[in-house]
Scaffold this motif. Sequence first.
Motif, PDB file in Angstrom:
ATOM      1  N   ARG A   1     -66.717   7.306 -42.028  1.00  0.00           N
ATOM      2  CA  ARG A   1     -68.119   7.414 -41.621  1.00  0.00           C
ATOM      3  C   ARG A   1     -68.839   8.486 -42.434  1.00  0.00           C
ATOM      4  NH1 ARG A   1     -68.289   6.249 -35.142  1.00  0.00           N
ATOM      5  NH2 ARG A   1     -70.403   5.653 -35.624  1.00  0.00           N
ATOM      6  N   LEU A   2     -68.092   9.559 -42.736  1.00  0.00           N
ATOM      7  CA  LEU A   2     -68.706  10.644 -43.514  1.00  0.00           C
ATOM      8  C   LEU A   2     -69.226  10.126 -44.859  1.00  0.00           C
ATOM      9  CD1 LEU A   2     -67.589  14.233 -43.887  1.00  0.00           C
ATOM     10  CD2 LEU A   2     -67.744  12.942 -45.979  1.00  0.00           C
ATOM     11  N   LEU A   3     -68.485   9.190 -45.449  1.00  0.00           N
ATOM     12  CA  LEU A   3     -68.889   8.689 -46.770  1.00  0.00           C
ATOM     13  C   LEU A   3     -70.210   7.917 -46.730  1.00  0.00           C
ATOM     14  CD1 LEU A   3     -65.386   7.682 -48.145  1.00  0.00           C
ATOM     15  CD2 LEU A   3     -66.875   9.477 -49.034  1.00  0.00           C
ATOM     16  N   PHE A   4     -70.665   7.560 -45.538  1.00  0.00           N
ATOM     17  CA  PHE A   4     -71.936   6.836 -45.439  1.00  0.00           C
ATOM     18  C   PHE A   4     -73.068   7.712 -44.869  1.00  0.00           C
ATOM     19  CE2 PHE A   4     -68.879   3.373 -45.615  1.00  0.00           C
ATOM     20  CZ  PHE A   4     -69.497   2.486 -46.476  1.00  0.00           C
ATOM     21  N   THR A   5     -72.769   8.962 -44.594  1.00  0.00           N
ATOM     22  CA  THR A   5     -73.804   9.836 -44.021  1.00  0.00           C
ATOM     23  C   THR A   5     -74.841  10.210 -45.091  1.00  0.00           C
ATOM     24  OG1 THR A   5     -72.396  11.720 -44.513  1.00  0.00           O
ATOM     25  CG2 THR A   5     -72.317  10.890 -42.254  1.00  0.00           C
ATOM     26  N   PRO A   6     -76.016  10.724 -44.693  1.00  0.00           N
ATOM     27  CA  PRO A   6     -77.036  11.071 -45.692  1.00  0.00           C
ATOM     28  C   PRO A   6     -76.562  12.147 -46.672  1.00  0.00           C
ATOM     29  CG  PRO A   6     -77.981  11.059 -43.486  1.00  0.00           C
ATOM     30  CD  PRO A   6     -76.520  10.869 -43.319  1.00  0.00           C
ATOM     31  N   PHE A   7     -75.662  13.011 -46.242  1.00  0.00           N
ATOM     32  CA  PHE A   7     -75.197  14.090 -47.126  1.00  0.00           C
ATOM     33  C   PHE A   7     -73.874  13.738 -47.811  1.00  0.00           C
ATOM     34  CE2 PHE A   7     -74.048  14.799 -42.729  1.00  0.00           C
ATOM     35  CZ  PHE A   7     -72.676  14.889 -42.796  1.00  0.00           C
ATOM     36  N   SER A   8     -73.519  12.462 -47.768  1.00  0.00           N
ATOM     37  CA  SER A   8     -72.236  12.054 -48.341  1.00  0.00           C
ATOM     38  C   SER A   8     -72.193  12.282 -49.851  1.00  0.00           C
ATOM     39  CB  SER A   8     -72.037  10.573 -48.051  1.00  0.00           C
ATOM     40  OG  SER A   8     -71.160  10.012 -48.987  1.00  0.00           O
ATOM     41  N   PRO A   9     -71.064  12.738 -50.372  1.00  0.00           N
ATOM     42  CA  PRO A   9     -70.970  12.890 -51.836  1.00  0.00           C
ATOM     43  C   PRO A   9     -70.978  11.542 -52.555  1.00  0.00           C
ATOM     44  CG  PRO A   9     -68.860  13.365 -50.784  1.00  0.00           C
ATOM     45  CD  PRO A   9     -69.846  13.188 -49.679  1.00  0.00           C
ATOM     46  N   ALA A  10     -70.891  10.461 -51.788  1.00  0.00           N
ATOM     47  CA  ALA A  10     -70.917   9.133 -52.425  1.00  0.00           C
ATOM     48  C   ALA A  10     -72.339   8.673 -52.738  1.00  0.00           C
ATOM     49  CB  ALA A  10     -70.231   8.119 -51.510  1.00  0.00           C
ATOM     50  N   ARG A  11     -73.330   9.408 -52.243  1.00  0.00           N
ATOM     51  CA  ARG A  11     -74.721   9.003 -52.486  1.00  0.00           C
ATOM     52  C   ARG A  11     -75.263   9.710 -53.725  1.00  0.00           C
ATOM     53  NH1 ARG A  11     -77.573   6.487 -48.133  1.00  0.00           N
ATOM     54  NH2 ARG A  11     -76.360   6.494 -46.214  1.00  0.00           N
ATOM     55  N   ASP A  12     -76.012   8.968 -54.514  1.00  0.00           N
ATOM     56  CA  ASP A  12     -76.598   9.539 -55.733  1.00  0.00           C
ATOM     57  C   ASP A  12     -77.580  10.660 -55.408  1.00  0.00           C
ATOM     58  OD1 ASP A  12     -75.186   7.850 -57.286  1.00  0.00           O
ATOM     59  OD2 ASP A  12     -76.813   6.409 -57.604  1.00  0.00           O
ATOM     60  N   ASP A  13     -78.336  10.499 -54.308  1.00  0.00           N
ATOM     61  CA  ASP A  13     -79.381  11.474 -53.995  1.00  0.00           C
ATOM     62  C   ASP A  13     -78.878  12.634 -53.131  1.00  0.00           C
ATOM     63  OD1 ASP A  13     -78.911  10.080 -51.734  1.00  0.00           O
ATOM     64  OD2 ASP A  13     -80.982   9.441 -51.385  1.00  0.00           O
ATOM     65  N   SER A  14     -77.589  12.703 -52.932  1.00  0.00           N
ATOM     66  CA  SER A  14     -77.050  13.789 -52.097  1.00  0.00           C
ATOM     67  C   SER A  14     -76.723  15.013 -52.962  1.00  0.00           C
ATOM     68  CB  SER A  14     -75.790  13.305 -51.393  1.00  0.00           C
ATOM     69  OG  SER A  14     -75.031  14.387 -50.926  1.00  0.00           O
ATOM     70  N   PRO A  15     -76.961  16.203 -52.442  1.00  0.00           N
ATOM     71  CA  PRO A  15     -76.589  17.393 -53.235  1.00  0.00           C
ATOM     72  C   PRO A  15     -75.076  17.613 -53.279  1.00  0.00           C
ATOM     73  CG  PRO A  15     -77.470  18.031 -51.089  1.00  0.00           C
ATOM     74  CD  PRO A  15     -77.580  16.553 -51.166  1.00  0.00           C
TER      75      PRO A  15
ATOM     76  N   ALA B   1     -76.525   3.894 -42.255  1.00  0.00           N
ATOM     77  CA  ALA B   1     -75.842   2.805 -42.965  1.00  0.00           C
ATOM     78  C   ALA B   1     -75.256   1.783 -41.997  1.00  0.00           C
ATOM     79  CB  ALA B   1     -74.737   3.389 -43.824  1.00  0.00           C
ATOM     80  N   GLN B   2     -75.241   0.531 -42.446  1.00  0.00           N
ATOM     81  CA  GLN B   2     -74.548  -0.513 -41.707  1.00  0.00           C
ATOM     82  C   GLN B   2     -73.146  -0.610 -42.306  1.00  0.00           C
ATOM     83  OE1 GLN B   2     -75.768  -4.609 -42.292  1.00  0.00           O
ATOM     84  NE2 GLN B   2     -75.788  -4.938 -40.084  1.00  0.00           N
ATOM     85  N   LEU B   3     -72.153  -0.282 -41.508  1.00  0.00           N
ATOM     86  CA  LEU B   3     -70.793  -0.187 -42.048  1.00  0.00           C
ATOM     87  C   LEU B   3     -70.181  -1.576 -42.257  1.00  0.00           C
ATOM     88  CD1 LEU B   3     -69.501   2.710 -39.761  1.00  0.00           C
ATOM     89  CD2 LEU B   3     -70.537   2.886 -42.013  1.00  0.00           C
ATOM     90  N   PRO B   4     -69.355  -1.717 -43.314  1.00  0.00           N
ATOM     91  CA  PRO B   4     -68.737  -3.035 -43.556  1.00  0.00           C
ATOM     92  C   PRO B   4     -67.604  -3.328 -42.567  1.00  0.00           C
ATOM     93  CG  PRO B   4     -68.160  -1.467 -45.295  1.00  0.00           C
ATOM     94  CD  PRO B   4     -69.048  -0.735 -44.358  1.00  0.00           C
ATOM     95  N   SER B   5     -67.757  -4.404 -41.797  1.00  0.00           N
ATOM     96  CA  SER B   5     -66.798  -4.729 -40.728  1.00  0.00           C
ATOM     97  C   SER B   5     -65.389  -5.004 -41.234  1.00  0.00           C
ATOM     98  CB  SER B   5     -67.258  -5.977 -39.979  1.00  0.00           C
ATOM     99  OG  SER B   5     -68.428  -5.722 -39.324  1.00  0.00           O
ATOM    100  N   ASP B   6     -65.313  -5.712 -42.389  1.00  0.00           N
ATOM    101  CA  ASP B   6     -63.963  -6.072 -42.863  1.00  0.00           C
ATOM    102  C   ASP B   6     -63.136  -4.821 -43.144  1.00  0.00           C
ATOM    103  OD1 ASP B   6     -65.757  -5.539 -44.881  1.00  0.00           O
ATOM    104  OD2 ASP B   6     -64.833  -6.869 -46.350  1.00  0.00           O
ATOM    105  N   LEU B   7     -63.790  -3.792 -43.682  1.00  0.00           N
ATOM    106  CA  LEU B   7     -63.062  -2.541 -43.951  1.00  0.00           C
ATOM    107  C   LEU B   7     -62.704  -1.836 -42.646  1.00  0.00           C
ATOM    108  CD1 LEU B   7     -64.853  -0.997 -47.054  1.00  0.00           C
ATOM    109  CD2 LEU B   7     -62.920  -2.555 -46.966  1.00  0.00           C
TER     110      LEU B   7
END
Lengths: 370, 193
Positions: free
Chosen positions: A36-50, A99-105
């Motif tokens: 869930r952390l990877l989809f949060t607004p501050f996630s390092p996976a987001r381009d616009d996140s610091p 984010a809408q999380l992917p169910s299959d994962l």
Amino acid sequence: MARKATQPTPPAPVNPDLIDKALAKTVCEGDIVNFRLLFTPFSPARDDSPEQFETEKYAYLVPEADLERAPQFKKALAAVRRVETRAHIQQELEARRPAQLPSDLLVLLGDNAVRVGKYTSAAEAYELVRVRRRMQDEFFAQADVALDGGDMAKAVHGYLIATGLAYDYAAFPEPLPAVPDYQSRALMLHAEYPPNPQDCVAMQDPEAHVRTALSYLLRDSQASARLDARPLKARLAFLVELVGRLEPQWPAFATRYREASAMAREFGERLERGQTNGAGAKPSLAEEIEEAFGEDPRGITAHLLDRTIAGGEWWQYLKELAYKHPAAVLFVARLAVGDYEVLVPRYRPDSPLVAALGLAEDLSGNSRLS
Amino acid sequence: MSDKGYVNYFDILGLGEQAKPGEVRKGYKRKMKDLVLEISRVEITEERRARYLLAMAKLNAAFYVLRNNALREQYWQERQEVMALEEEWRVAAEMGGDNADALRRRFERKLRDFLTRYVEEAMLEAGRDRECVEASHWDAAHERHAFRILRHYRQSSYQEILERLPYYDVTPPQIDWDERQRAVASILAGEGG
């Protein structure tokens, strides 16, 4: 002269390979929190996140080389890299909304969490996909088949998973996966002081004792009700396997229990002798015993727990005992000695459960679990 | 459209929506008497205590709300409103409308308010009502136990409603239950997966 405004440099896009691997790691390890952390607004996976994967504090999100070679990781990575899933992940990481999380994962993550025993993580993943209850039923159903076939290890495993997937809808402020609460349940079991020694939990007839034990250890009245219709012999075998699974340290406890039983018996004999030699002469029974024999019966409780709690009351010992050895509280009783209470070992000599768990003094070494 | 999850006090008392206050009282007394008799006949286990307390709290609340015309009308109106909102959101979500998310938030807020009011608060309030206390012998100890049971019931009702609604926080899953059975079997067999 106006100063020329400096344009902030746009952050470099996150390496998609890193995102895939970080997601695959959480799926493979059944880790719902980091998923869930990877989809949060501050996630390092987001381009616009610091935040950035490359920083030391996020090193734990990136899989190590060993993990990358594991088949489960490869399977999770393949699932993450499926075209539709990957496109959806990218879309959600770019969107500025929850984010809408992917169910299959999530389903795969739930399965992996169950495999490694992270039942609360699995419960949360299945609950998000709204399949938790049905998955629970499926585990119960297959465990029942194993039980009918005499495969106790599989049956107990299935029941433990199914009960581990339970949700506590009464949790405040939001529902949460249910967690073991033996400390509280043990207090409820011993809430009332037995007016007669025969009234305590440990002295129940075998049928009632097994029912109480299953309900207490499985923490789920519906799960224990499923077992009620089965013969006592099957339930006993199930219970012995369950205690073995829940408590790897049980043999050590059983040894201490037998020693504590011997101490309690000796204490009882001394008590009787003391009473015959002039009971009532001293102001308190505890003082009388201590004076006459120089020993404190609280040592019996401390021996059961394998440590002394300074100034500890019986209920403090009970809570810690329930935490360390959940099943132990089914074989103890409260005993008032003067102005305090102690916990002492107590069991029915004819109890098949006591014999099977290696608690009876004369069965030392014969236990299935020893 | 299913109304499962939206507590229906008329159903609890076994009455139609047009039932008069006299019928409400009669229905309540009869149901409560049956329940008290049943409780006196069986051994009380932890599970049964929770079940009976919930049944008693539901009967008390149904009587408390339905015997009073103003409360009854308010309850029924709020119930209809929240159900209509569910339908509205469902349609918007299926059509992929822009307002779907706003509708969902409105619906969720309203649903939580409805369940809190009529599953928790009304049931606890009813337990302090003189007539309910006389019929059910509800006391402070019941109330203490009921807090947790009612919270559980409220959240289960919420979950029951949520489960039939469109997915929004996760993508709609494609669950193959044969594959799920095989997955469970493989987990129990200790296979790596």
